[in-house]
Design a protein around this motif. Structure first.
Motif, PDB file in Angstrom:
ATOM      1  N   GLY A   6      68.652  67.915-105.983  1.00 15.66           N
ATOM      2  CA  GLY A   6      68.866  66.591-106.000  1.00 15.66           C
ATOM      3  C   GLY A   6      69.618  65.282-105.021  1.00 15.66           C
ATOM      4  N   TYR A   7      70.162  66.347-104.134  1.00 21.49           N
ATOM      5  CA  TYR A   7      70.816  65.823-102.636  1.00 21.49           C
ATOM      6  C   TYR A   7      69.564  65.259-101.896  1.00 21.49           C
ATOM      7  CZ  TYR A   7      74.811  68.837-103.073  1.00 21.49           C
ATOM      8  OH  TYR A   7      76.455  69.824-103.525  1.00 21.49           O
ATOM      9  N   HIS A   8      70.596  64.256-101.175  1.00 20.89           N
ATOM     10  CA  HIS A   8      69.477  63.502-100.138  1.00 20.89           C
ATOM     11  C   HIS A   8      69.419  63.697 -99.415  1.00 20.89           C
ATOM     12  CE1 HIS A   8      69.993  59.646-102.921  1.00 20.89           C
ATOM     13  NE2 HIS A   8      70.900  59.973-103.299  1.00 20.89           N
TER      14      HIS A   8
ATOM     15  N   ILE B  23      65.923  60.248 -95.060  1.00 19.56           N
ATOM     16  CA  ILE B  23      63.735  60.384 -95.675  1.00 19.56           C
ATOM     17  C   ILE B  23      63.525  61.250 -96.828  1.00 19.56           C
ATOM     18  CG2 ILE B  23      63.852  63.257 -94.999  1.00 19.56           C
ATOM     19  CD1 ILE B  23      61.139  60.879 -93.367  1.00 19.56           C
ATOM     20  N   GLY B  24      65.034  61.673 -97.939  1.00 16.26           N
ATOM     21  CA  GLY B  24      63.871  62.094 -99.230  1.00 16.26           C
ATOM     22  C   GLY B  24      65.123  62.984 -99.726  1.00 16.26           C
ATOM     23  N   ARG B  25      64.418  63.748-101.176  1.00 14.37           N
ATOM     24  CA  ARG B  25      65.169  63.978-101.638  1.00 14.37           C
ATOM     25  C   ARG B  25      64.765  66.056-101.845  1.00 14.37           C
ATOM     26  NH1 ARG B  25      68.547  61.463-106.277  1.00 14.37           N
ATOM     27  NH2 ARG B  25      68.598  59.313-105.658  1.00 14.37           N
ATOM     28  N   ILE B  26      66.521  66.560-101.874  1.00 11.68           N
ATOM     29  CA  ILE B  26      65.856  67.942-102.189  1.00 11.68           C
ATOM     30  C   ILE B  26      65.164  68.163-103.606  1.00 11.68           C
ATOM     31  CG2 ILE B  26      66.224  70.257-102.032  1.00 11.68           C
ATOM     32  CD1 ILE B  26      68.683  69.599-100.245  1.00 11.68           C
ATOM     33  N   ASP B  27      64.016  68.716-103.751  1.00 12.68           N
ATOM     34  CA  ASP B  27      63.056  69.215-104.831  1.00 12.68           C
ATOM     35  C   ASP B  27      63.366  70.887-105.169  1.00 12.68           C
ATOM     36  OD1 ASP B  27      60.901  68.160-106.554  1.00 12.68           O
ATOM     37  OD2 ASP B  27      59.623  69.931-106.223  1.00 12.68           O
ATOM     38  N   LYS B  28      63.193  71.090-104.397  1.00 10.07           N
ATOM     39  CA  LYS B  28      63.493  72.768-104.623  1.00 10.07           C
ATOM     40  C   LYS B  28      64.053  73.662-103.539  1.00 10.07           C
ATOM     41  CE  LYS B  28      58.857  72.893-107.104  1.00 10.07           C
ATOM     42  NZ  LYS B  28      57.626  72.784-106.788  1.00 10.07           N
ATOM     43  N   LEU B  29      64.827  74.583-103.728  1.00  6.98           N
ATOM     44  CA  LEU B  29      65.129  75.613-102.613  1.00  6.98           C
ATOM     45  C   LEU B  29      65.142  76.871-103.013  1.00  6.98           C
ATOM     46  CD1 LEU B  29      68.691  76.711-102.142  1.00  6.98           C
ATOM     47  CD2 LEU B  29      68.818  74.301-103.697  1.00  6.98           C
ATOM     48  N   SER B  30      65.252  77.784-101.861  1.00  5.87           N
ATOM     49  CA  SER B  30      65.081  79.168-101.646  1.00  5.87           C
ATOM     50  C   SER B  30      66.512  79.364-101.243  1.00  5.87           C
ATOM     51  CB  SER B  30      63.724  79.821-101.721  1.00  5.87           C
ATOM     52  OG  SER B  30      64.216  81.245-101.592  1.00  5.87           O
ATOM     53  N   ASP B  31      67.663  80.799-102.283  1.00  5.67           N
ATOM     54  CA  ASP B  31      68.043  81.351-101.165  1.00  5.67           C
ATOM     55  C   ASP B  31      68.409  82.784-101.155  1.00  5.67           C
ATOM     56  OD1 ASP B  31      70.550  79.282-100.237  1.00  5.67           O
ATOM     57  OD2 ASP B  31      71.398  79.057-101.763  1.00  5.67           O
ATOM     58  N   ALA B  32      66.888  82.918-100.943  1.00  2.00           N
ATOM     59  CA  ALA B  32      66.523  84.643-100.805  1.00  2.00           C
ATOM     60  C   ALA B  32      66.396  85.048 -99.699  1.00  2.00           C
ATOM     61  CB  ALA B  32      65.006  84.884-101.319  1.00  2.00           C
TER      62      ALA B  32
ATOM     63  N   ALA C  50      80.511  66.330-101.622  1.00  2.00           N
ATOM     64  CA  ALA C  50      81.241  65.266-101.967  1.00  2.00           C
ATOM     65  C   ALA C  50      80.018  63.973-102.191  1.00  2.00           C
ATOM     66  CB  ALA C  50      83.047  64.571-101.260  1.00  2.00           C
ATOM     67  N   GLU C  51      78.980  64.146-100.883  1.00  2.00           N
ATOM     68  CA  GLU C  51      78.309  62.361-101.064  1.00  2.00           C
ATOM     69  C   GLU C  51      76.908  62.912-101.433  1.00  2.00           C
ATOM     70  OE1 GLU C  51      78.509  60.911 -97.326  1.00  2.00           O
ATOM     71  OE2 GLU C  51      80.954  60.960 -97.262  1.00  2.00           O
ATOM     72  N   HIS C  52      76.987  64.356-101.540  1.00  4.06           N
ATOM     73  CA  HIS C  52      75.570  64.862-102.458  1.00  4.06           C
ATOM     74  C   HIS C  52      74.591  64.498-100.771  1.00  4.06           C
ATOM     75  CE1 HIS C  52      77.486  65.522-105.463  1.00  4.06           C
ATOM     76  NE2 HIS C  52      76.497  66.003-106.150  1.00  4.06           N
ATOM     77  N   LYS C  53      75.247  65.074 -99.841  1.00  6.07           N
ATOM     78  CA  LYS C  53      73.607  64.950 -98.507  1.00  6.07           C
ATOM     79  C   LYS C  53      73.388  66.133 -97.877  1.00  6.07           C
ATOM     80  CE  LYS C  53      74.419  60.159 -97.938  1.00  6.07           C
ATOM     81  NZ  LYS C  53      75.281  58.590 -96.653  1.00  6.07           N
ATOM     82  N   VAL C  54      72.363  66.674 -97.434  1.00  8.65           N
ATOM     83  CA  VAL C  54      72.808  67.055 -96.141  1.00  8.65           C
ATOM     84  C   VAL C  54      71.610  66.514 -95.386  1.00  8.65           C
ATOM     85  CG1 VAL C  54      70.763  68.979 -96.091  1.00  8.65           C
ATOM     86  CG2 VAL C  54      71.198  69.180 -98.675  1.00  8.65           C
TER      87      VAL C  54
END
Length: 117
Positions: free
Chosen positions: A20-22, A30-39, A71-75
Motif C-alpha cells: 500500500g505504500y506509494h 509511479i504507483g503503489r506496492i501491491d505485494k512484497l517478499s522478505d524471504a 511516516a509518509e508511506h513512501k518508498v
C-alpha cells in the motif's frame, strides 16, 4: 550488489509491511506496492503502476529501494518512471517464481554491472 537484498542505507526493517505504500521513482510517483517478499535471497516489491485497465504489475528487486519513509508511506527507488514502465511485466501471477526473478534479473543487472540471481 545483490539484486534481491535491500541496501544498507534503505532503512528497511523486515517487520515493516510496505503493501500500500506509494512508490516514488526518481522523477515522481509511479504507483503503489501491491505485494512484497522478505524471504532471504528473494526480496522484492511488486508495484501496481495504475488502474487495472491501464496499469501493470512490475517486479522491482529490493536493491532498487533507495529509502523508505514510513511516516509518509513512501518508498523511493532508483529508477525513472520510464524505466519502470519499460520493465518486464509480471502479469497477474500470485507470486513471482524463480523463473520470473531470473527473467527480471536479466533486465536489472545491466544497471549494476553483471548478472546476479
Amino acid at each position: 550488489m545483490n539484486l534481491w537484498e535491500y541496501r544498507d542505507t534503505a532503512g528497511h526493517r523486515a517487520e515493516t509491511d510496505l503493501v500500500g505504500y506509494h512508490v516514488e521513482a526518481t522523477d515522481g510517483p509511479i504507483g503503489r506496492i501491491d505485494k512484497l517478499s522478505d524471504a532471504m535471497g528473494a526480496r522484492y516489491l511488486v508495484v501496481d503502476t495504475g488502474p487495472w485497465i491501464f496499469g501493470k504489475l512490475i517486479l522491482l528487486p529490493a536493491c532498487t529501494v533507495v529509502r523508505i519513509e514510513p511516516a509518509e508511506h513512501k518508498v523511493h527507488v532508483d529508477r525513472s518512471k520510464e524505466d519502470i514502465r519499460n520493465g518486464p511485466e509480471l502479469g497477474v501471477a500470485a507470486e513471482p517464481s524463480r523463473e520470473d526473478r531470473e527473467r527480471h534479473a536479466l533486465y536489472y543487472t545491466p544497471f549494476y554491472g553483471g548478472r546476479q540471481i
